[in-house]
Design a protein around this motif. Structure first.
Motif, PDB file in Angstrom:
ATOM      1  N   ILE A  13       1.502   2.391   2.283  1.00 57.46           N
ATOM      2  CA  ILE A  13       0.786   1.471   1.399  1.00 57.46           C
ATOM      3  C   ILE A  13       0.226   0.281   2.172  1.00 57.46           C
ATOM      4  O   ILE A  13      -0.889  -0.168   1.897  1.00 57.46           O
ATOM      5  CB  ILE A  13       1.631   1.026   0.183  1.00 57.46           C
ATOM      6  N   ILE A  14       0.946  -0.202   3.155  1.00 63.74           N
ATOM      7  CA  ILE A  14       0.438  -1.323   3.958  1.00 63.74           C
ATOM      8  C   ILE A  14      -0.822  -0.902   4.713  1.00 63.74           C
ATOM      9  O   ILE A  14      -1.819  -1.633   4.743  1.00 63.74           O
ATOM     10  CB  ILE A  14       1.540  -1.864   4.887  1.00 63.74           C
ATOM     11  N   ARG A  15      -0.814   0.309   5.298  1.00 62.56           N
ATOM     12  CA  ARG A  15      -1.990   0.806   6.024  1.00 62.56           C
ATOM     13  C   ARG A  15      -3.153   1.035   5.067  1.00 62.56           C
ATOM     14  O   ARG A  15      -4.289   0.614   5.332  1.00 62.56           O
ATOM     15  CB  ARG A  15      -1.642   2.109   6.754  1.00 62.56           C
ATOM     16  N   GLU A  16      -2.896   1.714   3.955  1.00 63.97           N
ATOM     17  CA  GLU A  16      -3.970   2.021   3.008  1.00 63.97           C
ATOM     18  C   GLU A  16      -4.620   0.754   2.445  1.00 63.97           C
ATOM     19  O   GLU A  16      -5.843   0.684   2.324  1.00 63.97           O
ATOM     20  CB  GLU A  16      -3.444   2.896   1.860  1.00 63.97           C
ATOM     21  N   VAL A  17      -3.818  -0.229   2.085  1.00 64.18           N
ATOM     22  CA  VAL A  17      -4.370  -1.481   1.555  1.00 64.18           C
ATOM     23  C   VAL A  17      -5.241  -2.154   2.601  1.00 64.18           C
ATOM     24  O   VAL A  17      -6.343  -2.626   2.301  1.00 64.18           O
ATOM     25  CB  VAL A  17      -3.248  -2.414   1.039  1.00 64.18           C
ATOM     26  N   VAL A  30       4.726   3.913  -6.530  1.00 64.67           N
ATOM     27  CA  VAL A  30       3.992   2.806  -7.152  1.00 64.67           C
ATOM     28  C   VAL A  30       4.572   1.481  -6.671  1.00 64.67           C
ATOM     29  O   VAL A  30       5.762   1.209  -6.856  1.00 64.67           O
ATOM     30  CB  VAL A  30       4.086   2.880  -8.694  1.00 64.67           C
ATOM     31  N   PHE A  31       3.717   0.663  -6.069  1.00 68.28           N
ATOM     32  CA  PHE A  31       4.102  -0.648  -5.557  1.00 68.28           C
ATOM     33  C   PHE A  31       3.323  -1.740  -6.271  1.00 68.28           C
ATOM     34  O   PHE A  31       2.236  -1.503  -6.802  1.00 68.28           O
ATOM     35  CB  PHE A  31       3.772  -0.761  -4.063  1.00 68.28           C
ATOM     36  N   THR A  32       3.863  -2.952  -6.214  1.00 73.99           N
ATOM     37  CA  THR A  32       3.122  -4.155  -6.565  1.00 73.99           C
ATOM     38  C   THR A  32       3.282  -5.156  -5.427  1.00 73.99           C
ATOM     39  O   THR A  32       4.231  -5.070  -4.638  1.00 73.99           O
ATOM     40  CB  THR A  32       3.613  -4.803  -7.884  1.00 73.99           C
ATOM     41  N   SER A  33       2.340  -6.080  -5.355  1.00 74.93           N
ATOM     42  CA  SER A  33       2.436  -7.153  -4.372  1.00 74.93           C
ATOM     43  C   SER A  33       1.594  -8.338  -4.843  1.00 74.93           C
ATOM     44  O   SER A  33       0.509  -8.162  -5.392  1.00 74.93           O
ATOM     45  CB  SER A  33       1.936  -6.701  -3.000  1.00 74.93           C
ATOM     46  N   ASN A  34       2.119  -9.527  -4.610  1.00 74.31           N
ATOM     47  CA  ASN A  34       1.335 -10.748  -4.796  1.00 74.31           C
ATOM     48  C   ASN A  34       1.430 -11.602  -3.534  1.00 74.31           C
ATOM     49  O   ASN A  34       1.151 -12.793  -3.556  1.00 74.31           O
ATOM     50  CB  ASN A  34       1.794 -11.523  -6.039  1.00 74.31           C
ATOM     51  N   ASP A  35       1.844 -10.971  -2.440  1.00 74.84           N
ATOM     52  CA  ASP A  35       2.076 -11.646  -1.160  1.00 74.84           C
ATOM     53  C   ASP A  35       1.199 -10.997  -0.098  1.00 74.84           C
ATOM     54  O   ASP A  35       1.568  -9.986   0.500  1.00 74.84           O
ATOM     55  CB  ASP A  35       3.564 -11.527  -0.803  1.00 74.84           C
ATOM     56  N   GLY A  93      -5.444   1.601  -8.818  1.00 76.88           N
ATOM     57  CA  GLY A  93      -4.932   0.638  -7.845  1.00 76.88           C
ATOM     58  C   GLY A  93      -5.321   1.118  -6.457  1.00 76.88           C
ATOM     59  O   GLY A  93      -5.988   2.139  -6.299  1.00 76.88           O
ATOM     60  N   ILE A  94      -4.881   0.400  -5.449  1.00 79.85           N
ATOM     61  CA  ILE A  94      -5.231   0.710  -4.070  1.00 79.85           C
ATOM     62  C   ILE A  94      -4.161   1.622  -3.471  1.00 79.85           C
ATOM     63  O   ILE A  94      -2.971   1.376  -3.652  1.00 79.85           O
ATOM     64  CB  ILE A  94      -5.328  -0.583  -3.232  1.00 79.85           C
ATOM     65  N   GLY A  95      -4.571   2.624  -2.711  1.00 77.61           N
ATOM     66  CA  GLY A  95      -3.573   3.475  -2.079  1.00 77.61           C
ATOM     67  C   GLY A  95      -4.165   4.728  -1.498  1.00 77.61           C
ATOM     68  O   GLY A  95      -5.372   4.866  -1.363  1.00 77.61           O
ATOM     69  N   GLY A  96      -3.268   5.654  -1.138  1.00 75.54           N
ATOM     70  CA  GLY A  96      -3.726   6.900  -0.556  1.00 75.54           C
ATOM     71  C   GLY A  96      -2.580   7.747  -0.050  1.00 75.54           C
ATOM     72  O   GLY A  96      -1.402   7.449  -0.287  1.00 75.54           O
ATOM     73  N   LYS A  97      -2.953   8.791   0.663  1.00 70.77           N
ATOM     74  CA  LYS A  97      -2.000   9.794   1.129  1.00 70.77           C
ATOM     75  C   LYS A  97      -1.251   9.357   2.387  1.00 70.77           C
ATOM     76  O   LYS A  97      -1.794   8.643   3.231  1.00 70.77           O
ATOM     77  CB  LYS A  97      -2.742  11.098   1.411  1.00 70.77           C
ATOM     78  N   PHE A  98      -0.029   9.844   2.480  1.00 75.54           N
ATOM     79  CA  PHE A  98       0.805   9.601   3.656  1.00 75.54           C
ATOM     80  C   PHE A  98       0.185  10.249   4.892  1.00 75.54           C
ATOM     81  O   PHE A  98      -0.395  11.329   4.801  1.00 75.54           O
ATOM     82  CB  PHE A  98       2.179  10.261   3.477  1.00 75.54           C
TER      83      PHE A  98
END
Length: 151
Positions: free
Chosen positions: A48-52, A83-88, A33-38
């Motif tokens: 997660i918002i920044r990484e995406v 672990v997050f999910t989003s459809n928005d 999935g999409i993501g990364g380090k703090f």
């Protein structure tokens, strides 16, 4: 080390990253999935918002925290992964400097080259299971054990 990962959903598919472009990458050749380090002073949601945005060009309007992973491996330091999910979301997918982005049918995800433990939590999020934690113990690419708890 703390990091995040998000499974972005659209039309029965998740946006997946095939890690092919980074040097000395523990995830080389794997699909994630999409993501990364703090970064300093970030919350899991900030991260997660920044990484995406950085990796995909998409702006997440909302996210749902689904679980926390403890990733223990003989070849790296312990990592705690939110672990997050989003459809928005809004925007269009851009080229990623870490690999190739592709929308993959949710039913085909577990047939990709994944970390073995990812198959376990991906099933949890696909089935809309309750909040979970999973502790994984790896030796390199080999999953030695895991412990799943649902809340």
């Amino acid at each position: 080390m703390n990091s995040t990962i998000c499974y972005i959903e659209k039309e029965g598919k998740y946006l997946m990253l095939h890690r092919t472009k980074k040097k000395n990458d523990i995830n080389e050749g794997k699909w994630l999935g999409i993501g990364g380090k703090f970064e300093d002073k970030e919350s899991p949601e900030d991260c997660i918002i920044r990484e995406v945005k950085e990796e995909t060009g998409l702006t997440l309007n909302s996210v749902k925290l689904r679980g926390i992973l403890t990733f223990i491996n003989t070849i790296c330091e312990t990592e705690y992964i939110y672990v997050f999910t989003s459809n928005d979301f809004i925007g269009n997918v851009i080229e990623c400097n870490e690999g190739d982005l592709q929308w993959i049918d949710k039913d085909k995800i577990t047939s990709l080259n994944l970390w073995e433990g990812d198959k376990i939590f991906i099933e949890e999020i696909k089935e809309d299971s309750p909040f979970f934690t999973i502790k994984y113990v790896y030796d390199g690419d080999t999953l030695l054990s895991y412990e799943l708890k649902e809340y």
